[in-house]
Write a protein that holds these residues in place. Structure first.
Motif, PDB file in Angstrom:
ATOM      1  N   SER A 185       0.882  -1.261   0.006  1.00 50.04           N
ATOM      2  CA  SER A 185       0.035   0.161   0.000  1.00 50.04           C
ATOM      3  C   SER A 185       0.825   1.333  -0.058  1.00 50.04           C
ATOM      4  CB  SER A 185      -0.903   0.051   1.167  1.00 50.04           C
ATOM      5  OG  SER A 185      -0.191   0.043   2.265  1.00 50.04           O
ATOM      6  N   SER A 186       1.866   1.282   0.779  1.00 53.61           N
ATOM      7  CA  SER A 186       2.721   2.614   0.810  1.00 53.61           C
ATOM      8  C   SER A 186       3.680   2.674  -0.597  1.00 53.61           C
ATOM      9  CB  SER A 186       3.978   2.044   1.904  1.00 53.61           C
ATOM     10  OG  SER A 186       5.250   2.523   1.517  1.00 53.61           O
ATOM     11  N   MET A 187       3.776   1.597  -1.303  1.00 54.27           N
ATOM     12  CA  MET A 187       4.391   1.600  -2.556  1.00 54.27           C
ATOM     13  C   MET A 187       3.371   2.300  -3.581  1.00 54.27           C
ATOM     14  SD  MET A 187       7.265   0.848  -3.633  1.00 54.27           S
ATOM     15  CE  MET A 187       8.309   0.981  -5.381  1.00 54.27           C
ATOM     16  N   ILE A 188       2.182   1.737  -3.416  1.00 54.41           N
ATOM     17  CA  ILE A 188       1.145   2.315  -4.346  1.00 54.41           C
ATOM     18  C   ILE A 188       0.990   3.685  -4.363  1.00 54.41           C
ATOM     19  CG2 ILE A 188      -1.314   2.134  -4.916  1.00 54.41           C
ATOM     20  CD1 ILE A 188      -1.226  -0.852  -4.718  1.00 54.41           C
ATOM     21  N   GLU A 189       1.071   4.114  -2.838  1.00 54.01           N
ATOM     22  CA  GLU A 189       0.735   5.399  -2.679  1.00 54.01           C
ATOM     23  C   GLU A 189       2.030   6.525  -3.390  1.00 54.01           C
ATOM     24  OE1 GLU A 189      -0.548   6.387   1.404  1.00 54.01           O
ATOM     25  OE2 GLU A 189       0.708   8.248   1.034  1.00 54.01           O
ATOM     26  N   VAL A 190       3.081   6.100  -3.017  1.00 52.77           N
ATOM     27  CA  VAL A 190       4.284   6.678  -3.654  1.00 52.77           C
ATOM     28  C   VAL A 190       4.396   6.747  -5.051  1.00 52.77           C
ATOM     29  CG1 VAL A 190       6.827   6.497  -3.601  1.00 52.77           C
ATOM     30  CG2 VAL A 190       5.646   6.345  -1.683  1.00 52.77           C
ATOM     31  N   LEU A 191       4.035   5.630  -5.716  1.00 47.35           N
ATOM     32  CA  LEU A 191       3.949   5.419  -7.041  1.00 47.35           C
ATOM     33  C   LEU A 191       3.036   6.578  -7.870  1.00 47.35           C
ATOM     34  CD1 LEU A 191       4.623   1.693  -7.893  1.00 47.35           C
ATOM     35  CD2 LEU A 191       6.309   3.256  -8.456  1.00 47.35           C
ATOM     36  N   ASN A 192       1.977   6.706  -7.076  1.00 50.97           N
ATOM     37  CA  ASN A 192       1.071   7.870  -7.566  1.00 50.97           C
ATOM     38  C   ASN A 192       1.541   9.096  -7.279  1.00 50.97           C
ATOM     39  OD1 ASN A 192      -0.859   5.972  -8.767  1.00 50.97           O
ATOM     40  ND2 ASN A 192      -1.685   5.558  -6.664  1.00 50.97           N
ATOM     41  N   SER A 193       2.761   9.414  -6.721  1.00 52.30           N
ATOM     42  CA  SER A 193       2.896  10.916  -6.433  1.00 52.30           C
ATOM     43  C   SER A 193       3.633  11.682  -7.607  1.00 52.30           C
ATOM     44  CB  SER A 193       3.744  10.867  -5.344  1.00 52.30           C
ATOM     45  OG  SER A 193       4.802  10.015  -5.377  1.00 52.30           O
ATOM     46  N   ASP A 194       3.500  12.919  -7.432  1.00 48.07           N
ATOM     47  CA  ASP A 194       4.086  13.903  -8.769  1.00 48.07           C
ATOM     48  C   ASP A 194       5.594  13.449  -9.020  1.00 48.07           C
ATOM     49  OD1 ASP A 194       1.699  14.701  -9.012  1.00 48.07           O
ATOM     50  OD2 ASP A 194       2.152  17.004  -8.734  1.00 48.07           O
ATOM     51  N   TYR A 195       6.473  13.286  -7.919  1.00 52.04           N
ATOM     52  CA  TYR A 195       7.799  13.137  -8.244  1.00 52.04           C
ATOM     53  C   TYR A 195       8.262  11.789  -8.931  1.00 52.04           C
ATOM     54  CZ  TYR A 195       7.801  10.671  -3.795  1.00 52.04           C
ATOM     55  OH  TYR A 195       7.574   9.723  -2.594  1.00 52.04           O
ATOM     56  N   ILE A 196       7.167  11.008  -8.874  1.00 54.71           N
ATOM     57  CA  ILE A 196       7.451   9.608  -9.575  1.00 54.71           C
ATOM     58  C   ILE A 196       7.347  10.136 -11.222  1.00 54.71           C
ATOM     59  CG2 ILE A 196       6.750   7.466 -10.096  1.00 54.71           C
ATOM     60  CD1 ILE A 196       8.385   7.638  -7.617  1.00 54.71           C
ATOM     61  N   ILE A 197       6.171  10.813 -11.519  1.00 54.05           N
ATOM     62  CA  ILE A 197       5.722  11.250 -12.804  1.00 54.05           C
ATOM     63  C   ILE A 197       6.887  12.065 -13.341  1.00 54.05           C
ATOM     64  CG2 ILE A 197       4.028  12.577 -14.234  1.00 54.05           C
ATOM     65  CD1 ILE A 197       2.183  11.637 -12.395  1.00 54.05           C
ATOM     66  N   MET A 198       7.275  12.897 -12.461  1.00 53.32           N
ATOM     67  CA  MET A 198       8.491  13.880 -12.882  1.00 53.32           C
ATOM     68  C   MET A 198       9.739  12.938 -13.318  1.00 53.32           C
ATOM     69  SD  MET A 198       8.922  16.928 -13.209  1.00 53.32           S
ATOM     70  CE  MET A 198       9.998  17.450 -14.281  1.00 53.32           C
ATOM     71  N   ALA A 199      10.000  11.891 -12.611  1.00 56.78           N
ATOM     72  CA  ALA A 199      11.307  11.161 -12.729  1.00 56.78           C
ATOM     73  C   ALA A 199      10.875  10.368 -14.137  1.00 56.78           C
ATOM     74  CB  ALA A 199      11.399  10.018 -11.655  1.00 56.78           C
ATOM     75  N   ARG A 200       9.676   9.953 -14.359  1.00 59.16           N
ATOM     76  CA  ARG A 200       9.298   9.360 -15.682  1.00 59.16           C
ATOM     77  C   ARG A 200       9.430  10.325 -16.774  1.00 59.16           C
ATOM     78  NH1 ARG A 200       5.113   4.875 -16.149  1.00 59.16           N
ATOM     79  NH2 ARG A 200       6.789   4.343 -17.818  1.00 59.16           N
TER      80      ARG A 200
END
Lengths: 307, 323, 328, 287
Positions: free
Chosen positions: A195-210
């Motif tokens: 659950s914590s990973m899913i939450e993190v994967l939905n955050s903006d900085y993950i999109i930014m990194a991609r």
């Protein structure tokens, strides 16, 4: 940061003092029966009993006993075991390596496998892999440790006769206790890290990194892993007491010669000095684990360090 | 200053101590969130307070609403000082000042129906019977342009603009003399902003309430205010009527602020004039707080405390160049 | 609609539809849009929240949140190559290299617990452009966007930066590899007024220096007027009007555009009462038949409620186009 | 075309009701209520003539004792049914006990802040550094093992967990402007706490309690299993496994059936709890 740690250590020390006091009064003063009674043969005279009470310092007023105990405790002397007549601390410390071996392996196995499955589950969300992981975690959370231990002992020890189900020896003796002890943690860490990973994967900085063109596996391993570990680390501290409970259960079932086993036998034998030492030791472990968690936390999250 | 209704704020100051310590905390510094803030506005008019983040706008709002205690200074409402009042008095005072906040999604309790939200102030102040309160709710909903059947719905069923209408209806329920509008439209879409601004203007004309509008959007503030104060790092740097402020801004910060606002007109391209960032309020510059970013800086700007002074009738500024 | 073969053409989007499959039904966030961007121009995409403008940008990057969102139809042509047919690895090579993007809130678009240097370095590390010292390149990125004392700040964490500085870092990362297209999704919304104008200024300068085309996504008509050469207005998942910026502010054609321009209070022009568009934007879950704006439009005809209007060209260069029955 | 196929594919919407979980919980509750009528025997009824009978489908089993009998000839099936009531009652009593303390402490701590908050949180830390098992051991040595001991031990051991979650929720709700507006309207602290804060944490509590029932069933069974809880001849599932443990070589059913019963009950509550969490508040981060 240093100030923060100092504060935590100070509070931990205070907590220990309070725990010592509570345990002392609960066991010595409010205790129902005379602990010496079961140590004596049935035909012992009252004089024998008095002598025994004097030997353990039980004839003095309560407060005096308390201060004496505290004074000795600060010097590392926690009294002698009623049952074995040896220093209680030594008796417990003798058993400690076995317990640390068992509990440490179980924690390591639960944590590493739990994190691994949880992260896979989050990254491959809603796939077959995720479903299997989630169902296993649900079942793992629902089966009591003692039941799992008995089931495993029944299947692999009694029916198939592959593995020993009692005592400490080679690696084969470790397998069943470690597996049955780590299962609950494994399930819990799987759920939490997912659950914590899913939450993190939905955050903006993950999109930014991609957006920057970082390969997805690097995004997961560098950006998401560190961030999603923070709640998991906190959780270790929170569930440490449960690990201790599990340890007592598993050591009892598999006759593991550790602290958990000792505490059960001591409690039924009313061997209070030993019980006290064990309670203190466990509280000490809980407090130090939490301190360790705080340090790891500050290492992972620079916001704490620069507070 | 006249004492005929409205609000007078005099030398309002709020300091937050910064503490540190292993066991016993001690004060190691002070954040001057608001310093010697003074302004006044008559009944039925609008005062606009403008500034960037961290300038002390929200602390000021909290102090006027009685949610935070000022370190020093006075606030007069209808000529009565509300600082240091007894509990009972403060409770009565609540009837006079109400508020509408920025985020319409967080300013309505999601577990209460619209009619409960609007009538809560009436209930708390034990005004009217249940039936009267219900009638009042419908009346208020009509006033802010909500349909009567909305009364039995929960806030999550409404869009941002409609929620803001609910919030306004609630603020009006006690017939307050004054409403603090803290960024009332900045969370709304452009086409909805105009609806809400018009509604607020209509209500003021109808009910003669006093508004204090807090915003970072100068165009919105200009549109609805009569008098405007510009804040920088907890201090008022300029205070003037709308006309004076926009036509003849004195303080270099006000000038820069006005020049920075982008304008929806491609014929009128703005150039940014302000370099650098807002300093930390923990460790503000000496003298005039604005001097490190100011393009008209003089040596005397670095020294002494700068206070508001009247440079022309009704137009105050703290800039030493206009002393 | 055929586009003139144009050598300047950089990005062309045809019939793009991005839908979200949610528990309550299919949300048509982007429902058939066409537009193109020429090399080196700044185009504004204006719309209110929920109009689908951010999803459009994520669709171009092929980063629509999965598994709910999906590009169901259309083409995204970058230099005549359809991005939707690229493999994941090819797409990764394009991101951060040929197309990059800036998100709205700078404080959350940087990972708070990794050093700024590492996060900037990633832009170079994964695009095989590691000639020269990575650190120096990172420092140059910060210098480029005028972050004071870049040699020191590079060792800091994002939470030690102010919002404006964070946005500078993000912009710096965006242009580090000299992309052909920079998508800026509300780059100034979360910032203070004075910082906003600094950032806009910076973006203008960056555009002139690198020659990148910028797709400026915003809800703020003022920002568009200040920086863009063309404007596109998006409403309920579709583009309703496209125009050169001067034409747009002088003679907007769509009733929604007209209303939008009139409803914004303009600094220094105090008028008695603002024009306001009544009603609320429609739900994208069950959009009405016909023109989505018809229910709020005071000039709506019968056909507006039943049929979606075609795109109508209003000038000879086909630069000003509108989807509205009033001009049919 | 790469994206053509998705047009035709009907996307399934993930909104199912967890029938497995609900049926487990439903069955469990059914046994709790109607157990007396269903169970063929009383849980204390023993019959030395038919001891250690295997389940009905094995050699030597009889239909009179579907799941076999134990060393005293007691019917395992009946004892399991009666045991459901013990498990639920003890679990619910424990949760009611520490839930109440925890919620009040958490509300006070989160809402009042300052010194109150600090004292309560320090108390939590102190409490949490004494593992439940240790408390149980101490209390059992004082009061002797019994169901009441279990309730007291677990009941006072568990409150810090609740207090912390409620405090956290309370703090995040306090951030909302509707709390500030309630103050502006003149609401008293009491009114804000119970009319504004509490309703907003109610969902969290429902989920928490559902998930906790499972944990409590496990914890109380563990204590019984160790001999620190309910005493014979109670049909407590943990106790049954403790008694069956010594016959593990010959009579596996004495261990397996109670174990499976616990597993199913807990699984049911966990699944329903997860589901409730999803429908009541998808953003909650409970553990």
């Amino acid at each position: 940061m240093q100030r923060y740690l100092l504060k935590r250590i100070f509070i931990g020390f205070l907590t220990m003092l309070v725990v010592i006091t509570i345990v002392f009064f609960l066991t010595r003063v409010a205790g129902p029966a005379d602990p010496t009674a079961i140590l004596l043969p049935p035909d012992a005279t009252p004089e024998d009993q008095e002598r025994l009470r004097a030997k353990f310092g039980l004839d003095k007023p309560v407060m005096e006993q308390y201060f004496l105990y505290m004074k000795n405790a600060l010097q590392g002397d926690f009294g002698e075991s009623f049952r074995f007549g040896e220093p209680a601390l030594e008796l417990v410390l003798e058993r400690l390596p076995a317990t640390i071996q068992l509990a440490g392996l179980a924690l390591f196995l639960g944590l590493s496998c739990g994190l691994f499955i949880g992260i896979l589950s989050a990254v491959y969300r809603d796939t077959v892999l995720d479903r299997i992981g989630r169902v296993l975690a649900l079942i793992g959370m629902a089966v009591p440790q003692f039941a799992l231990a008995l089931f495993l002992a029944l299947i692999f020890g009694v029916m198939l006769e592959w593995l020993p189900i009692s005592g400490r020896g080679g690696i084969s003796h470790l397998i069943l206790p470690v597996i049955s002890m780590s299962m609950v943690g494994l399930a819990a860490y799987t759920r939490l890290s997912r659950s914590s990973m899913i939450e993190v994967l939905n955050s903006d900085y993950i999109i930014m990194a991609r957006i920057k063109g970082v390969p997805y596996y690097r995004v997961v391993l560098v950006h998401a892993l560190k961030n999603s570990c923070i709640p998991v680390i906190t959780f270790i501290g929170m569930t440490f007491p449960a690990l201790i409970t599990g340890n007592v259960v598993i050591e009892t079932i598999f006759s593991w010669p550790g602290v958990g086993n000792l505490v059960m036998t001591s409690i039924f034998a009313r061997d209070y000095p030993v019980v006290q030492v064990i309670v203190l030791l466990l509280s000490f472990m809980v407090i130090s684990i939490n301190l360790l968690v705080d340090i790891t936390y500050a290492y992972l999250d620079p916001r704490i360090r620069f507070e | 200053m006249n004492n005929q209704g409205g609000i007078q704020v005099k030398n309002l100051t709020k300091h937050f101590p910064i503490t540190s310590g292993v066991i016993f905390s001690r004060t190691i510094g002070v954040v001057k969130a608001v310093e010697r803030l003074s302004f006044s506005i008559e009944r039925g008019k609008t005062f606009g307070l403008v500034g960037e983040s961290g300038c002390g706008k929200s602390t000021t709002v909290n102090m006027i609403l009685g949610l935070e205690k000022p370190t020093s200074g006075d606030i007069y409402i209808d000529g009565e000082n509300i600082i240091g009042l007894k509990r009972k008095k403060i409770f009565d005072l609540r009837r006079k000042i109400q508020a509408v906040f920025q985020d319409p999604f967080r300013s309505l309790n999601p577990r209460k129906k619209v009619k409960q939200i609007i009538s809560e102030p009436l209930l708390v102040h034990k005004i009217g019977t249940k039936k009267q309160r219900h009638e009042r709710v419908l009346e208020l909903m009509d006033l802010v342009g909500l349909k009567p059947d909305a009364a039995d719905h929960y806030p999550h069923e409404f869009s941002g603009g409609q929620r803001q209408r609910i919030a306004i209806a609630r603020a009006l329920s006690l017939n307050p003399e004054m409403i603090i509008l803290d960024e009332p439209v900045s969370a709304l879409d452009v086409s909805i902003q105009a609806q809400i601004i018009n509604l607020l203007v209509d209500i003021q004309q109808k009910l003669k309430v006093t508004y204090i509008v807090i915003s970072h959007d100068l165009a919105v503030v200009e549109h609805i205010s009569d008098k405007i104060g510009v804040m920088y790092l907890g201090q008022l740097v300029e205070l003037a009527s709308v006309k004076d402020l926009y036509n003849n801004p004195l303080h270099p910060y006000t000038q820069a602020l006005l020049a920075s606002v982008p304008i929806a007109d491609p014929e009128n391209i703005r150039e940014s004039v302000l370099e650098g960032e807002i300093p930390s309020p923990l460790n503000p510059p000496s003298g005039c707080y604005f001097h490190p970013r100011c393009n008209k800086m003089q040596p005397e700007c670095k020294k002494g405390k700068k206070v508001l002074h009247e440079s022309s009738p009704g137009h105050f500024t703290s800039c030493p160049l206009f002393a | 609609m055929t586009e003139n073969i144009n050598k300047d053409l950089l990005l062309k989007i045809q019939g793009l539809k991005t839908h979200f499959f949610t528990k309550r039904g299919v949300v048509k966030a982007v429902d058939g849009i066409d537009f193109s961007i020429r090399k080196g121009e700044i185009v504004g995409l204006v719309g209110e929240s929920g109009s689908g403008k951010s999803i459009t940008s994520l669709s171009i990057m092929r980063l629509v949140p999965k598994p709910a969102g999906e590009i169901v139809e259309g083409k995204i042509l970058l230099d005549n190559e359809n991005l939707l047919e690229k493999s994941a690895e090819e797409m990764r090579q394009i991101r951060g290299n040929r197309i990059s993007m800036i998100l709205q809130d700078p404080m959350v678009s940087l990972n708070q617990i990794l050093r700024v240097e590492y996060q900037i370095g990633e832009v170079f590390r994964f695009h095989k452009k590691t000639n020269g010292s990575l650190r120096e390149k990172c420092i140059n990125v910060l210098k480029n966007v005028k972050v004071p004392s870049p040699e020191l700040r590079i060792r800091d964490y994002p939470f030690q930066f102010s919002g404006g500085m964070c946005q500078r870092v993000v912009i710096g990362m965006g242009i580090a590899n000299s992309p052909e297209l920079l998508i800026a999704d509300e780059p100034t919304t979360a910032l203070d007024v004075t910082i906003q104008s600094q950032i806009l200024q910076l973006m203008k300068r960056v555009q002139q220096e690198t020659g990148a085309a910028i797709l400026m996504i915003t809800h703020d008509l003022a920002t568009v007027a200040q920086i863009c050469s063309r404007v596109m207005v998006m409403y309920a998942g579709r583009i309703v009007e496209k125009a050169p910026v001067h034409t747009f502010y002088k003679t907007p054609a769509h009733p929604y555009s007209t209303g939008l321009i009139k409803s914004v209070p303009v600094l220094g022009k105090k008028i008695g009462r603002l024009f306001s568009i009544e009603g609320q934007p429609p739900s994208l879950l069950n959009p009405p038949a016909g023109c989505c704006f018809a229910s709020r439009c005071n000039m709506a005809k019968e056909i507006c409620h039943s049929e979606y209007p075609p795109e109508i060209t209003l000038d000879e260069n086909a630069n000003h186009r509108v989807s509205c029955w009033l001009h049919a | 075309m790469l994206f053509k196929k998705n047009n035709k594919k009907q996307r399934k919407v993930n909104n199912r009701i967890p029938f497995v979980g609900i049926s487990f919980v439903g069955g469990f509750l059914f046994l709790v209520v109607f157990g007396n009528w269903i169970a063929p025997y009383d849980y204390e009824y023993w019959d030395m003539a038919s001891m250690m009978l295997p389940p009905a489908w094995l050699d030597g089993g009889s239909m009179a004792h579907v799941l076999g009998t134990d060393a005293l000839g007691r019917d395992v099936f009946s004892r399991l049914i009666h045991g459901s009531r013990f498990s639920l009652l003890i679990a619910v009593a424990c949760i009611a006990c520490y839930g109440t303390i925890g919620v009040i402490m958490g509300l006070l701590s989160g809402f009042m802040g300052g010194i109150t908050d600090m004292v309560i949180m320090r108390l939590c830390d102190l409490w949490m550094s004494m593992p439940a098992i240790i408390l149980a051991i101490i209390l059992v040595s004082l009061m002797g093992p019994s169901a009441l001991t279990v309730i007291i031990v677990v009941g006072i051991a568990g409150w810090p967990g609740y207090a912390r979650i409620v405090r956290g929720e309370c703090l995040s709700i306090k951030q909302n402007d509707f709390i500030r507006l309630a103050r502006v309207a003149g609401c008293s602290n009491f009114r804000i706490m119970f009319s504004h804060v509490f309703p907003n944490i109610a969902n969290t509590l429902i989920v928490l309690v559902t998930l906790n029932i499972g944990q409590m069933i496990i914890l109380t069974a563990t204590l019984s299993f160790l001999g620190l809880g309910t005493q014979p001849p109670s049909p407590d599932w943990g106790l049954m496994m403790n008694e069956g443990r010594q016959y593990i070589n010959s009579a596996w059913w004495l261990v397996v059936f109670p174990g499976v019963a616990i597993l199913m009950a807990v699984l049911g509550f966990n699944i329903v709890g997860d589901w409730l969490r999803e429908i009541l508040d998808p953003k909650q981060k409970l553990r």
